[in-house]
Structure formats: structure tokens, C-alpha cells
Design a protein around this motif. Structure first.
Motif, PDB file in Angstrom:
ATOM      1  N   GLY A  37      -0.378  -6.390   2.393  1.00  0.00           N
ATOM      2  CA  GLY A  37       0.214  -5.308   3.192  1.00  0.00           C
ATOM      3  C   GLY A  37       0.386  -5.739   4.641  1.00  0.00           C
ATOM      4  N   THR A  97       2.903  -6.240   6.478  1.00  0.00           N
ATOM      5  CA  THR A  97       3.993  -5.674   7.272  1.00  0.00           C
ATOM      6  C   THR A  97       3.694  -4.262   7.764  1.00  0.00           C
ATOM      7  OG1 THR A  97       4.973  -5.088   5.150  1.00  0.00           O
ATOM      8  CG2 THR A  97       5.860  -7.040   6.250  1.00  0.00           C
ATOM      9  N   GLY A  98       2.550  -3.711   7.390  1.00  0.00           N
ATOM     10  CA  GLY A  98       2.224  -2.335   7.769  1.00  0.00           C
ATOM     11  C   GLY A  98       1.514  -2.251   9.108  1.00  0.00           C
ATOM     12  N   SER A  99       1.071  -1.041   9.414  1.00  0.00           N
ATOM     13  CA  SER A  99       0.380  -0.784  10.679  1.00  0.00           C
ATOM     14  C   SER A  99      -0.925  -1.579  10.759  1.00  0.00           C
ATOM     15  CB  SER A  99       0.124   0.732  10.785  1.00  0.00           C
ATOM     16  OG  SER A  99      -0.862   1.009  11.726  1.00  0.00           O
ATOM     17  N   ILE A 100      -1.762  -1.500   9.732  1.00  0.00           N
ATOM     18  CA  ILE A 100      -3.008  -2.284   9.725  1.00  0.00           C
ATOM     19  C   ILE A 100      -2.679  -3.769   9.583  1.00  0.00           C
ATOM     20  CG2 ILE A 100      -5.112  -2.797   8.394  1.00  0.00           C
ATOM     21  CD1 ILE A 100      -5.412  -0.243   9.939  1.00  0.00           C
ATOM     22  N   HIS A 120       5.869  -5.055   0.621  1.00  0.00           N
ATOM     23  CA  HIS A 120       6.567  -4.377  -0.482  1.00  0.00           C
ATOM     24  C   HIS A 120       8.075  -4.563  -0.324  1.00  0.00           C
ATOM     25  CE1 HIS A 120       7.075  -1.664  -3.781  1.00  0.00           C
ATOM     26  NE2 HIS A 120       7.822  -0.851  -3.066  1.00  0.00           N
ATOM     27  N   SER A 121       8.597  -4.211   0.854  1.00  0.00           N
ATOM     28  CA  SER A 121      10.050  -4.244   1.013  1.00  0.00           C
ATOM     29  C   SER A 121      10.529  -4.821   2.344  1.00  0.00           C
ATOM     30  CB  SER A 121      10.602  -2.815   0.867  1.00  0.00           C
ATOM     31  OG  SER A 121       9.976  -1.987   1.818  1.00  0.00           O
ATOM     32  N   HIS A 122       9.665  -4.881   3.350  1.00  0.00           N
ATOM     33  CA  HIS A 122      10.122  -5.340   4.677  1.00  0.00           C
ATOM     34  C   HIS A 122      10.160  -6.873   4.750  1.00  0.00           C
ATOM     35  CE1 HIS A 122       9.085  -1.145   5.938  1.00  0.00           C
ATOM     36  NE2 HIS A 122      10.226  -1.315   6.548  1.00  0.00           N
ATOM     37  N   THR A 134       6.290  -7.091  -3.598  1.00  0.00           N
ATOM     38  CA  THR A 134       6.107  -6.248  -4.793  1.00  0.00           C
ATOM     39  C   THR A 134       7.395  -5.558  -5.241  1.00  0.00           C
ATOM     40  OG1 THR A 134       4.968  -4.796  -3.208  1.00  0.00           O
ATOM     41  CG2 THR A 134       3.627  -5.825  -4.889  1.00  0.00           C
ATOM     42  N   SER A 179      -4.684  -4.130   3.052  1.00  0.00           N
ATOM     43  CA  SER A 179      -4.128  -3.010   3.815  1.00  0.00           C
ATOM     44  C   SER A 179      -2.832  -2.503   3.183  1.00  0.00           C
ATOM     45  CB  SER A 179      -3.909  -3.400   5.277  1.00  0.00           C
ATOM     46  OG  SER A 179      -3.009  -4.473   5.401  1.00  0.00           O
ATOM     47  N   ALA A 207      -9.124  -1.829   3.981  1.00  0.00           N
ATOM     48  CA  ALA A 207      -8.485  -0.705   4.671  1.00  0.00           C
ATOM     49  C   ALA A 207      -7.982   0.287   3.633  1.00  0.00           C
ATOM     50  CB  ALA A 207      -7.326  -1.204   5.522  1.00  0.00           C
ATOM     51  N   LYS A 240      -8.314   2.644   1.439  1.00  0.00           N
ATOM     52  CA  LYS A 240      -9.379   3.553   1.002  1.00  0.00           C
ATOM     53  C   LYS A 240      -9.113   4.092  -0.400  1.00  0.00           C
ATOM     54  CE  LYS A 240      -8.176   5.769   4.706  1.00  0.00           C
ATOM     55  NZ  LYS A 240      -8.322   6.524   5.928  1.00  0.00           N
ATOM     56  N   GLU A 241      -7.805   4.116  -0.789  1.00  0.00           N
ATOM     57  CA  GLU A 241      -7.473   4.662  -2.103  1.00  0.00           C
ATOM     58  C   GLU A 241      -8.091   3.836  -3.233  1.00  0.00           C
ATOM     59  OE1 GLU A 241      -5.264   3.947   0.330  1.00  0.00           O
ATOM     60  OE2 GLU A 241      -3.983   5.683   0.736  1.00  0.00           O
ATOM     61  N   ASP A 301     -11.628   0.816   7.716  1.00  0.00           N
ATOM     62  CA  ASP A 301     -11.418   2.188   8.190  1.00  0.00           C
ATOM     63  C   ASP A 301     -12.378   2.421   9.367  1.00  0.00           C
ATOM     64  OD1 ASP A 301     -10.250   4.641   8.085  1.00  0.00           O
ATOM     65  OD2 ASP A 301     -10.898   5.115   6.043  1.00  0.00           O
ATOM     66  N   MET A 348      -0.057   5.154  13.132  1.00  0.00           N
ATOM     67  CA  MET A 348      -0.381   4.631  11.798  1.00  0.00           C
ATOM     68  C   MET A 348       0.839   4.739  10.886  1.00  0.00           C
ATOM     69  SD  MET A 348      -4.000   6.691  11.403  1.00  0.00           S
ATOM     70  CE  MET A 348      -3.278   8.318  11.568  1.00  0.00           C
ATOM     71  N   GLY A 349       0.712   4.209   9.660  1.00  0.00           N
ATOM     72  CA  GLY A 349       1.768   4.350   8.660  1.00  0.00           C
ATOM     73  C   GLY A 349       2.011   5.830   8.344  1.00  0.00           C
TER      74      GLY A 349
HETATM   75  P1  NDP Z   1       1.747   1.249   6.229  1.00  0.00           P
HETATM   76  O1  NDP Z   1       2.629   2.176   5.480  1.00  0.00           O
HETATM   77  O2  NDP Z   1       2.022   1.011   7.675  1.00  0.00           O
HETATM   78  O3  NDP Z   1       1.727  -0.189   5.501  1.00  0.00           O
HETATM   79  C1  NDP Z   1       1.518  -0.282   4.126  1.00  0.00           C
HETATM   80  C2  NDP Z   1       1.642  -1.723   3.655  1.00  0.00           C
HETATM   81  O4  NDP Z   1       1.582  -1.729   2.213  1.00  0.00           O
HETATM   82  C3  NDP Z   1       2.959  -2.387   4.030  1.00  0.00           C
HETATM   83  O5  NDP Z   1       2.756  -3.772   4.188  1.00  0.00           O
HETATM   84  C4  NDP Z   1       3.815  -2.116   2.800  1.00  0.00           C
HETATM   85  O6  NDP Z   1       4.880  -3.045   2.650  1.00  0.00           O
HETATM   86  C5  NDP Z   1       2.815  -2.261   1.689  1.00  0.00           C
HETATM   87  N1  NDP Z   1       3.163  -1.479   0.497  1.00  0.00           N
HETATM   88  C6  NDP Z   1       3.782  -0.268   0.438  1.00  0.00           C
HETATM   89  N2  NDP Z   1       3.925   0.126  -0.847  1.00  0.00           N
HETATM   90  C7  NDP Z   1       3.408  -0.867  -1.614  1.00  0.00           C
HETATM   91  C8  NDP Z   1       3.308  -1.074  -3.025  1.00  0.00           C
HETATM   92  N3  NDP Z   1       3.763  -0.152  -3.900  1.00  0.00           N
HETATM   93  N4  NDP Z   1       2.723  -2.200  -3.468  1.00  0.00           N
HETATM   94  C9  NDP Z   1       2.250  -3.137  -2.596  1.00  0.00           C
HETATM   95  N5  NDP Z   1       2.357  -3.014  -1.247  1.00  0.00           N
HETATM   96  C10 NDP Z   1       2.915  -1.875  -0.765  1.00  0.00           C
HETATM   97  O7  NDP Z   1       0.261   1.780   6.020  1.00  0.00           O
HETATM   98  P2  NDP Z   1      -1.004   1.621   6.986  1.00  0.00           P
HETATM   99  O8  NDP Z   1      -1.094   0.221   7.476  1.00  0.00           O
HETATM  100  O9  NDP Z   1      -1.026   2.730   7.941  1.00  0.00           O
HETATM  101  O10 NDP Z   1      -2.201   1.902   5.963  1.00  0.00           O
HETATM  102  C11 NDP Z   1      -2.599   0.937   4.995  1.00  0.00           C
HETATM  103  C12 NDP Z   1      -3.923   1.366   4.382  1.00  0.00           C
HETATM  104  O11 NDP Z   1      -4.910   1.365   5.408  1.00  0.00           O
HETATM  105  C13 NDP Z   1      -3.909   2.796   3.803  1.00  0.00           C
HETATM  106  O12 NDP Z   1      -4.749   2.847   2.691  1.00  0.00           O
HETATM  107  C14 NDP Z   1      -4.512   3.642   4.936  1.00  0.00           C
HETATM  108  O13 NDP Z   1      -5.158   4.791   4.448  1.00  0.00           O
HETATM  109  C15 NDP Z   1      -5.518   2.646   5.513  1.00  0.00           C
HETATM  110  N6  NDP Z   1      -5.862   2.886   6.910  1.00  0.00           N
HETATM  111  C16 NDP Z   1      -4.893   2.851   7.876  1.00  0.00           C
HETATM  112  C17 NDP Z   1      -5.197   3.076   9.204  1.00  0.00           C
HETATM  113  C18 NDP Z   1      -4.159   2.959  10.283  1.00  0.00           C
HETATM  114  O14 NDP Z   1      -4.497   3.066  11.470  1.00  0.00           O
HETATM  115  N7  NDP Z   1      -2.897   2.737   9.963  1.00  0.00           N
HETATM  116  C19 NDP Z   1      -6.560   3.415   9.611  1.00  0.00           C
HETATM  117  C20 NDP Z   1      -7.517   3.383   8.537  1.00  0.00           C
HETATM  118  C21 NDP Z   1      -7.156   3.140   7.238  1.00  0.00           C
HETATM  119  P3  NDP Z   1       6.348  -2.760   3.347  1.00  0.00           P
HETATM  120  O15 NDP Z   1       6.083  -2.627   4.812  1.00  0.00           O
HETATM  121  O16 NDP Z   1       7.121  -3.976   3.026  1.00  0.00           O
HETATM  122  O17 NDP Z   1       6.876  -1.511   2.717  1.00  0.00           O
END
Ligand code: NDP
Ligand code: MG
Length: 385
Positions: A9, A11-14, A35-37, A56, A99, A122, A124-125, A149, A204-205
Motif C-alpha cells: 500500500g 501509494t496511500g497516505s500511510i 492497487h491502481s496508482h 492488485t 498499509s 497499519a 487494522k482491518e 496505528d 488520511m485516506g
Molecule cells: P489510502 O486509501 O490512502 O491507501 C490505501 C493503500 O492501499 C493504497 O496504496 C492503495 O493503492 C492500496 N489499496 C487500495 N485497495 C486495495 C486492494 N483492494 N488491494 C490491495 N491494495 C489496495 O489509505 P490509508 O493510508 O489512509 O490507510 C491504510 C490503512 O492504514 C487502513 O487500514 C487505515 O485504517 C490505516 N491507518 C491509516 C492512518 C492514516 O493516517 N492514514 C492512521 C492509522 C491507521 P492505490 O493508491 O493504488 O489505490
């Protein structure tokens, strides 16, 4: 030798904040996933030179494959949920940081643990849906579960003195209260996704930002804390701390309370998960107590924020109760972000799925995925679409 990280993960916020920590610490990146970015993933590949990556989403995997074609030193490309599990299990990383958002992260968490990797979590699910499987596998394989977290990192930090940790009697799990703190159902019913996506303290995401607005996030975190720290849910008290400065606290048998504080910046708990048991350098600004002035405390309004009440019912039922609550929530949040349901419908749907079954007892991984599908179907059946 520099520590090697596989970051799921990325490419996400974490994920992107984890790469800030990787830069600051001079770590090496073994694996990355998105996943897609793919544009962002490609830039990360160019900067960090991972040995393997996973995409993915099938169409996005094709796009990345084409972009990497003919490049010298291109990483091995894995695809889909199975590719994500393979990446998590690959030898070469010292720690896997998960993440990914949602139950999509569960399989990779288990794969990382079963292949003997320490898991910085990160996602938590993973613990909410499969807590029994994840914690049992971690014990069997002798790996560390390192919370990312912020609240769970805070609790973990407060429990580093092993002698005191034996006398833990209560966890004070802090909550910001989200953008709608103090509002009642009448004021919440017309809230839009734009309103809900405006979090006061954290950037956050989208999914976790909505979860923060409904207080589902605090319900998920309560369940996460039960699995990580082994206290029953009634020994975990939610404390609203609006400034997000106290990230959580623990209470011992002598009623002494130890809290962890810091700026609301996820790079602190991310870094601690990666440097533990040592501490790294300053990766985020220090707290300015002169500017801070006040810290406030409140109780959470479970009558209004039904997601939190539903999560408490779910963990009390045990078994697959939390998985059902999570599945209904993931589906409801998706529909809310598509403007198909109202804000209060999220809590109604999560509570209805929890109330619809007794849920208790043991479960297998197949049961978890069945329950997740059932909960999503339940949401659609309730809504008539
Ligand atoms: P984001 O939506 O910002 O990022 C999610 C990441 O997961 C991206 O890299 C995304 O890829 C990837 N992703 C999305 N869907 C799928 C899938 N079906 N299969 C595999 N990868 C996938 O989320 P956050 O970073 O905000 O959160 C990530 C986790 O961390 C969550 O469980 C959240 O509860 C937890 N968390 C987040 C905090 C925060 O401050 N953001 C704080 C504490 C916990 P792409 O970008 O390519 O779509
Ligand atoms: Mg949190």
C-alpha cells in the motif's frame, strides 16, 4: 546493514509517509505494492529500486508492465491478491509494513507472518476481521506485531517496561471525535462526503477519514486493541481528546496512568514500528507546549454515533461479529462515497448486520471471507440494490 522493508500500500497516505521514514532512516526498500496508482508507484520504483512490486488491480498491472518493459533493473512484477500475498512472503525483507486499506490486507498480513516476517501493521482491518488467526499465527511463528496505528503505538510505547506491563488494568484509547463531534442525529442526517472528508487533525485516506467521522474508526481500534493487548473490551475506555496530542494511555493496578504524547503526525508511530525497540531521530516537529495551552477530555456519544456502539456489540458477541461489522462498513462507506446513501445510514447498516446473528465461536480464513461477503450482501439487500 540497512534494514530492508516491504511496504504494502505504498501509494496511500500511510504508504507515502512510510517512505518519508525510509528516506530519513536510510532503509532499503525490498518490495512495494499499489492497487491502481501506477504513476506514483513508478516514481517510487525509480527512487527506491525495489526488487519486487505488486499491482492488485488487473488493468493497472498491465499499465505498469508496459511502463517497465525494457527497463534495466526493473523489479519483478506480481499481480492481484495472490501476488500481494507472494510479495509479503518473499525472503529478503526484514519487516513487512502493511498499509493496504480494508480486508484486502488480511491475506498479506497472514502471508507475512507465516513466512516469518515481523509485521508493522497499519491495516487494522486484518485484526478486526481475522484477529484470532493473525495473533495465533504470530505466536506460532514467533514474529512481532508492531502497531502503526497511532493509538496502538502509544499503548505499545507505554508498555515497554515489561514489569509494569504485567500490572496493566485499563487502556484509555483516545479519539479526536472527528469533524462532527458534539452533533446529534438531526444535524448529521444531511452531512455530505465533502463535510465528512474534512478531518480536523489528520490528513488520511478517504475510507479511514469517513470512519473517523462516524466513529467506526474508534470501534475498529477498540477491537484492534483487544487483539494486540489482550484486555477485554470493557477494560478499554474511549476518551475524546480533541487536540490529538495524547495518542492513548494505559492505567496500572496502582491507578497510575502513563500516556504517550506527540504532534499528530503519523511518521512518529510509523518510525517507531520500524526502529523498535530503538528510537530514531526527529521525523516530525516537536510539540510546542507554549502554543498548545489546553488539552480537553470528553466522552464519546455512542447514542448518536451508532458505529461505535455496533463495534462494541460485535466484539462482545465475538467470533465473526467484528468481521461482519467491518464488511458492512466497508460496503456502506463505498456507497456513501458514491453519494448513494446518507451519512447516518452507515451506522444503521453496521448495527443491523451485527444484530442479525449471534456470530460467536471459532472460525477459519474461509469463514472470514464468507462472512465478509455475507455482510456486503446484507447491506445491498437492506437497501434494495
Ligand atoms: P489510502 O486509501 O490512502 O491507501 C490505501 C493503500 O492501499 C493504497 O496504496 C492503495 O493503492 C492500496 N489499496 C487500495 N485497495 C486495495 C486492494 N483492494 N488491494 C490491495 N491494495 C489496495 O489509505 P490509508 O493510508 O489512509 O490507510 C491504510 C490503512 O492504514 C487502513 O487500514 C487505515 O485504517 C490505516 N491507518 C491509516 C492512518 C492514516 O493516517 N492514514 C492512521 C492509522 C491507521 P492505490 O493508491 O493504488 O489505490
Ligand atoms: Mg488511529
Amino acid at each position: 546493514m540497512a534494514k530492508k522493508i516491504t511496504l504494502l500500500g505504498s501509494t496511500g497516505s500511510i504508504g507515502t509517509q512510510s517512505l518519508d521514514v525510509v528516506r530519513a532512516q536510510g532503509y532499503e526498500v525490498f518490495g512495494l505494492s499499489a492497487h491502481s496508482h501506477t504513476d506514483l508507484l513508478l516514481r517510487q520504483i525509480e527512487e527506491f529500486h525495489p526488487r519486487a512490486v505488486c499491482v492488485t488491480d488487473p488493468a493497472a498491472a498491465e499499465t505498469l508492465d508496459a511502463a517497465l518493459a525494457g527497463r534495466a533493473g526493473a523489479p519483478k512484477l506480481l499481480r492481484g491478491p495472490e501476488g500481494l500475498r507472494q510479495l509479503a512472503a518473499m525472503d529478503g525483507a526484514d519487516v513487512v509494513l502493511n498499509s493496504v486499506v480494508g480486508i484486502a490486507g488480511l491475506g498479506a498480513s497472514l502471508a507475512a507472518i507465516e513466512s516469518g516476517h515481523d509485521l508493522a501493521l497499519a491495516n487494522k482491518e486484518s485484526l478486526v476481521t481475522g484477529g484470532h488467526l493473525v495473533t495465533r499465527a504470530a505466536a506460532q511463528h514467533g514474529v512481532h506485531l508492531l502497531p502503526v496505528d497511532s493509538e496502538h503505538s502509544a499503548i505499545f510505547q507505554c508498555l515497554q517496561d515489561k514489569e509494569s506491563a504485567k500490572s496493566l488494568v485499563k487502556i484509555l484509547l483516545t479519539a479526536s471525535g472527528g469533524p462532527f463531534f458534539g452533533m446529534k442525529a438531526e444535524q448529521l442526517k444531511d452531512k455530505t462526503k465533502e463535510d465528512a472528508l474534512r478531518h480536523p487533525n489528520w490528513n488520511m485516506g478517504a475510507k479511514i477519514t469517513i470512519d473517523s467521522a462516524t466513529l467506526m474508526n474508534k470501534g475498529l481500534e477498540l477491537i484492534e486493541a483487544v487483539w494486540l493487548f489482550g484486555l477485554p473490551p470493557e477494560k478499554i475506555q474511549i476518551v475524546v481528546q480533541r487536540q490529538s496530542i495524547i495518542h492513548s494511555a494505559v492505567q496500572f493496578s496502582d491507578n497510575s496512568v502513563i500516556a504517550q504524547m506527540g504532534a499528530p503526525d503519523m511518521r512518529i508511530p510509523i518510525q517507531y514500528a520500524l526502529t523498535w525497540p530503538a528510537r530514531g531521530g526527529a521525523v516530525a516537529p516537536e510539540l510546542d507546549f507554549a502554543a498548545l495551552k489546553v488539552l480537553t477530555f470528553d466522552t464519546a456519544d455512542e447514542e448518536t454515533f451508532r458505529c461505535l456502539a455496533a463495534c462494541k456489540k460485535a466484539i462482545a458477541k465475538g467470533g465473526l461479529g467484528p468481521c461482519a461489522a467491518n464488511g458492512a462498513n466497508e460496503e456502506a462507506v463505498k456507497l456513501f462515497l458514491e453519494d448513494k446513501i446518507g451519512f447516518l445510514d452507515i451506522g444503521r447498516l453496521v448495527e443491523a448486520v451485527v444484530d442479525s446473528d449471534s456470530y460467536g465461536g471459532g472460525y477459519t480464513l474461509a469463514d472470514v471471507y464468507d462472512c465478509d461477503r455475507m455482510a456486503r450482501a446484507f447491506v445491498h439487500a437492506r437497501l434494495g440494490f
